[in-house]
Design a protein around this motif. Structure first.
Motif, PDB file in Angstrom:
ATOM      1  N   PRO A 176       0.805  -1.231   0.000  1.00  0.00           N
ATOM      2  CA  PRO A 176       0.000   0.000   0.000  1.00  0.00           C
ATOM      3  C   PRO A 176       0.831   1.272   0.000  1.00  0.00           C
ATOM      4  O   PRO A 176       0.435   2.279  -0.600  1.00  0.00           O
ATOM      5  CB  PRO A 176      -0.824  -0.110   1.291  1.00  0.00           C
ATOM      6  CG  PRO A 176      -0.917  -1.577   1.548  1.00  0.00           C
ATOM      7  CD  PRO A 176       0.394  -2.137   1.095  1.00  0.00           C
ATOM      8  N   CYS A 177       1.996   1.232   0.656  1.00  0.00           N
ATOM      9  CA  CYS A 177       2.873   2.406   0.692  1.00  0.00           C
ATOM     10  C   CYS A 177       3.358   2.763  -0.710  1.00  0.00           C
ATOM     11  O   CYS A 177       3.448   3.946  -1.061  1.00  0.00           O
ATOM     12  CB  CYS A 177       4.061   2.131   1.622  1.00  0.00           C
ATOM     13  SG  CYS A 177       5.217   3.500   1.754  1.00  0.00           S
ATOM     14  N   ILE A 178       3.663   1.753  -1.515  1.00  0.00           N
ATOM     15  CA  ILE A 178       4.084   1.995  -2.895  1.00  0.00           C
ATOM     16  C   ILE A 178       2.973   2.701  -3.672  1.00  0.00           C
ATOM     17  O   ILE A 178       3.213   3.652  -4.425  1.00  0.00           O
ATOM     18  CB  ILE A 178       4.459   0.668  -3.589  1.00  0.00           C
ATOM     19  CG1 ILE A 178       5.674   0.028  -2.907  1.00  0.00           C
ATOM     20  CG2 ILE A 178       4.742   0.895  -5.070  1.00  0.00           C
ATOM     21  CD1 ILE A 178       6.006  -1.350  -3.435  1.00  0.00           C
ATOM     22  N   PHE A 179       1.746   2.256  -3.463  1.00  0.00           N
ATOM     23  CA  PHE A 179       0.630   2.841  -4.202  1.00  0.00           C
ATOM     24  C   PHE A 179       0.248   4.218  -3.673  1.00  0.00           C
ATOM     25  O   PHE A 179      -0.256   5.047  -4.437  1.00  0.00           O
ATOM     26  CB  PHE A 179      -0.561   1.886  -4.187  1.00  0.00           C
ATOM     27  CG  PHE A 179      -0.460   0.789  -5.204  1.00  0.00           C
ATOM     28  CD1 PHE A 179      -1.018   0.941  -6.461  1.00  0.00           C
ATOM     29  CD2 PHE A 179       0.220  -0.375  -4.920  1.00  0.00           C
ATOM     30  CE1 PHE A 179      -0.917  -0.058  -7.410  1.00  0.00           C
ATOM     31  CE2 PHE A 179       0.330  -1.385  -5.862  1.00  0.00           C
ATOM     32  CZ  PHE A 179      -0.236  -1.220  -7.111  1.00  0.00           C
ATOM     33  N   ILE A 334      11.060   9.880  -6.593  1.00  0.00           N
ATOM     34  CA  ILE A 334      11.865   9.505  -5.425  1.00  0.00           C
ATOM     35  C   ILE A 334      11.010   8.728  -4.431  1.00  0.00           C
ATOM     36  O   ILE A 334      11.459   7.725  -3.848  1.00  0.00           O
ATOM     37  CB  ILE A 334      12.462  10.758  -4.758  1.00  0.00           C
ATOM     38  CG1 ILE A 334      13.338  11.544  -5.730  1.00  0.00           C
ATOM     39  CG2 ILE A 334      13.241  10.368  -3.504  1.00  0.00           C
ATOM     40  CD1 ILE A 334      14.552  10.801  -6.210  1.00  0.00           C
ATOM     41  N   GLU A 335       9.773   9.171  -4.212  1.00  0.00           N
ATOM     42  CA  GLU A 335       8.875   8.489  -3.283  1.00  0.00           C
ATOM     43  C   GLU A 335       8.640   7.040  -3.707  1.00  0.00           C
ATOM     44  O   GLU A 335       8.711   6.123  -2.876  1.00  0.00           O
ATOM     45  CB  GLU A 335       7.535   9.225  -3.216  1.00  0.00           C
ATOM     46  CG  GLU A 335       7.610  10.598  -2.582  1.00  0.00           C
ATOM     47  CD  GLU A 335       6.251  11.286  -2.610  1.00  0.00           C
ATOM     48  OE1 GLU A 335       5.237  10.585  -2.440  1.00  0.00           O
ATOM     49  OE2 GLU A 335       6.210  12.511  -2.812  1.00  0.00           O
ATOM     50  N   ILE A 336       8.367   6.839  -4.983  1.00  0.00           N
ATOM     51  CA  ILE A 336       8.074   5.489  -5.470  1.00  0.00           C
ATOM     52  C   ILE A 336       9.298   4.590  -5.340  1.00  0.00           C
ATOM     53  O   ILE A 336       9.199   3.444  -4.882  1.00  0.00           O
ATOM     54  CB  ILE A 336       7.588   5.540  -6.928  1.00  0.00           C
ATOM     55  CG1 ILE A 336       6.255   6.298  -7.020  1.00  0.00           C
ATOM     56  CG2 ILE A 336       7.426   4.132  -7.495  1.00  0.00           C
ATOM     57  CD1 ILE A 336       5.762   6.518  -8.433  1.00  0.00           C
ATOM     58  N   VAL A 337      10.452   5.095  -5.732  1.00  0.00           N
ATOM     59  CA  VAL A 337      11.687   4.305  -5.650  1.00  0.00           C
ATOM     60  C   VAL A 337      11.984   3.925  -4.206  1.00  0.00           C
ATOM     61  O   VAL A 337      12.316   2.764  -3.899  1.00  0.00           O
ATOM     62  CB  VAL A 337      12.869   5.074  -6.269  1.00  0.00           C
ATOM     63  CG1 VAL A 337      14.185   4.348  -6.008  1.00  0.00           C
ATOM     64  CG2 VAL A 337      12.658   5.259  -7.771  1.00  0.00           C
ATOM     65  N   CYS A 398       9.496   7.386   2.960  1.00  0.00           N
ATOM     66  CA  CYS A 398       8.871   6.341   2.153  1.00  0.00           C
ATOM     67  C   CYS A 398       9.549   4.984   2.311  1.00  0.00           C
ATOM     68  O   CYS A 398       8.918   3.945   2.073  1.00  0.00           O
ATOM     69  CB  CYS A 398       8.860   6.750   0.680  1.00  0.00           C
ATOM     70  SG  CYS A 398       7.751   8.130   0.332  1.00  0.00           S
ATOM     71  N   ILE A 399      10.780   4.959   2.726  1.00  0.00           N
ATOM     72  CA  ILE A 399      11.481   3.686   2.846  1.00  0.00           C
ATOM     73  C   ILE A 399      11.061   2.908   4.086  1.00  0.00           C
ATOM     74  O   ILE A 399      11.251   1.695   4.169  1.00  0.00           O
ATOM     75  CB  ILE A 399      13.015   3.914   2.862  1.00  0.00           C
ATOM     76  CG1 ILE A 399      13.745   2.648   2.391  1.00  0.00           C
ATOM     77  CG2 ILE A 399      13.500   4.329   4.257  1.00  0.00           C
ATOM     78  CD1 ILE A 399      15.216   2.859   2.150  1.00  0.00           C
TER      79      ILE A 399
END
Length: 528
Positions: A176-179, A334-337, A398-399
């Motif tokens: 969910p964090c990725i999305f 950057i957030e997605i990566v 995000c990581i």
């Protein structure tokens, strides 16, 4: 060359199943559908109001002129638009308060499916607001999307955590964090002038959330409910077996059923706890305190200030205004990566390193922003340092801190305590979100660049708390994790708690850890 061509059809699925043997297509599909149709909407709605802000304000002003014959004052217009932005968090708070009741009555998957109607109602209101010349429809639509996001932020991690084998709980818990990051990035891209960033498109821009929700509604009902919910709360062994066969591949599901039955027996005299009973329960006070600390810390870590005021920060850093939307969109990548890095490393590194490392990086970068802004007038290169610090805060968040707190909330509690724990964590999350969005401008006016030192203090404090108090939950069953906190005396004073002949806790690096890391549940091969 022939070998490469023969291996190519496996693609990502083959690589994933090789890395995680217990990962099935059903687990991946449910993780994708719930995150795509629910979690992604939270990220999208966080960022969607940034680019069309001027158009929405102009719409409000023109509507008032048509109604009253007089334009809104600048102060009144600012208040109405601020309400449009912040009412999303108020709706989120309401959603987080009712999630316990919903998941108990409708189940985890049932709650996700039934609450999709909120998105369609909100999308219709916002999409037709300009035709109906009604600013109220925009505000109400934002409020309803907030309710949906408040529910989704709790129920999706709960659902994925309960359907996943323990060796995949971290991986699926961070999907969910990725999305969410993808949702933020999608709003930044669609908000560019070349796409939906034009005045005539802003109602469509706000209402496009109905598309992923429609996909979810069409496909998710075909998948089973959470096996733990079906067995522990509904006592439906047949449905539980059917669900486990959907979600497991060539695995001894009997062992997993026995583990759930063991938890069911331990909860046989308990009903689902209310929030008040959970707060008063001395046996889980460290778990509750941990949920409070990490959820408040998650929102008071400066990330909301960065998200809400990215354009202002980049403008202060000297980036030309025409380039700011593209720079902001770059942060979305950057957030997605960073979210992908966290998702693919959590089962190897564990929960603690991602949280401790993430909060520590955010703390250091918050200090860096303070230094950069303070010296920017004297040293021109400091503007680039401030941009790097913004990127560092986003990556650090995000990581780990973006998704692990929701996962930890599910892991620290038994089935009877979990809904109330999510109510506490979710409500504190949304209250903190609203607080930062409201107070940060005043902090900037009074303290300037030094306002980021407050966030740095929060980040370092949470990292220290996690290091000393929260144990590693990787590859532990819910029962094993519960036993780590099973005694009433503080964990940090625990020297040698013995539960039967099977489980022993001891002081390890300042937090409870399993000395005998296995509970004899008849050699549960499925839970490895």
């Amino acid at each position: 060359m022939m070998m490469m061509m023969m291996m190519k059809p496996k693609g990502w699925r083959g690589w994933l199943t090789h890395r995680w043997p217990h990962l099935t297509a059903s687990l991946l599909a449910v993780a994708f559908l719930t995150s795509f149709g629910s979690s992604m909407l939270y990220g999208y709605n966080l960022a969607v109001v940034n680019s069309p802000a001027g158009y929405i304000k102009d719409f409000y002003n023109k509507t008032m002129i048509n109604r009253t014959g007089a334009a809104l004052t600048e102060e009144t217009l600012t208040i109405i638009y601020s309400l449009t932005v912040s009412i999303f968090a108020i709706g989120g708070l309401l959603g987080s308060l009712i999630v316990g009741m919903l998941v108990t009555r409708f189940g985890r998957k049932g709650t996700v499916v039934k609450t999709t109607m909120l998105v369609f109602i909100a999308g219709s209101l916002m999409g037709f607001s300009r035709i109906c010349k009604s600013p109220e429809m925009v505000i109400i639509g934002r409020f309803i999307t907030g309710i949906h996001s408040g529910i989704s932020l709790s129920v999706v991690p709960m659902y994925l955590g309960e359907i996943a084998p323990k060796s995949l709980r971290g991986f699926l818990g961070l999907v969910p964090c990725i999305f969410i990051s993808t949702g933020v990035f999608l709003a930044q891209i669609l908000g560019l002038h070349e796409l939906l960033g034009k005045e005539e498109y802003w109602p469509l821009f706000l209402s496009v959330v109905v598309v992923p929700t429609f996909v979810q509604l069409m496909l998710l009902p075909w998948f089973p409910e959470s096996p733990r919910y079906l067995l522990i709360e509904k006592d439906n062994i047949h449905a539980t077996i059917t669900a486990l066969k959907w979600y497991r591949a060539n695995c001894n599901i009997q062992a997993e059923i026995e583990e759930m039955q063991e938890e069911q027996r331990s909860l046989s005299t308990l009903e689902t706890l209310s929030v008040w009973k959970l707060v008063r329960d001395d046996t889980v006070r460290w778990q509750v305190l941990s949920v409070v600390v990490i959820n408040i810390g998650m929102q008071l870590s400066s990330i909301d200030a960065i998200w809400f005021y990215t354009n202002d920060i980049f403008e202060n850093a000297g980036i030309p205004p025409p380039e700011i939307p593209y720079t902001t969109a770059g942060t979305g990548i950057i957030e997605i990566v960073a979210a992908l890095v966290g998702c693919f490393t959590i089962e190897k590194l564990g929960r603690r390193p991602l949280m401790i490392g993430g909060f520590a990086v955010m703390g250091v970068c918050s200090v860096g922003i303070t230094v950069a802004f303070s010296l920017q007038a004297q040293l021109s290169f400091m503007r680039y340092i401030s941009v790097c610090c913004v990127i560092g805060i986003i990556a650090g968040f995000c990581i780990g801190p973006a998704g692990v707190p929701f996962l930890i909330t599910a892991e620290l509690f038994k089935q009877s305590h979990r809904p109330a724990a999510y109510i506490i964590g979710g409500s504190l999350n949304w209250v903190s979100n609203f607080t930062v969005g409201f107070i940060f401008p005043f902090m900037q006016m009074s303290a300037g660049a030094y306002s980021y030192l407050v966030f740095a203090t929060v980040c370092f404090s949470v990292a220290i708390y996690v290091y000393f108090i929260i144990p590693e939950t990787k590859n532990k069953t819910f029962m094993e994790i519960s036993q780590m906190f099973s005694r009433k005396q503080p964990i940090m004073d625990t020297q040698g708690l013995i539960l039967g002949d099977q489980l022993q806790l001891k002081k390890m690096n300042g937090y409870g850890g399993l000395e005998n890391a296995s509970l004899d549940f008849n050699k549960k091969t499925c839970l490895n």
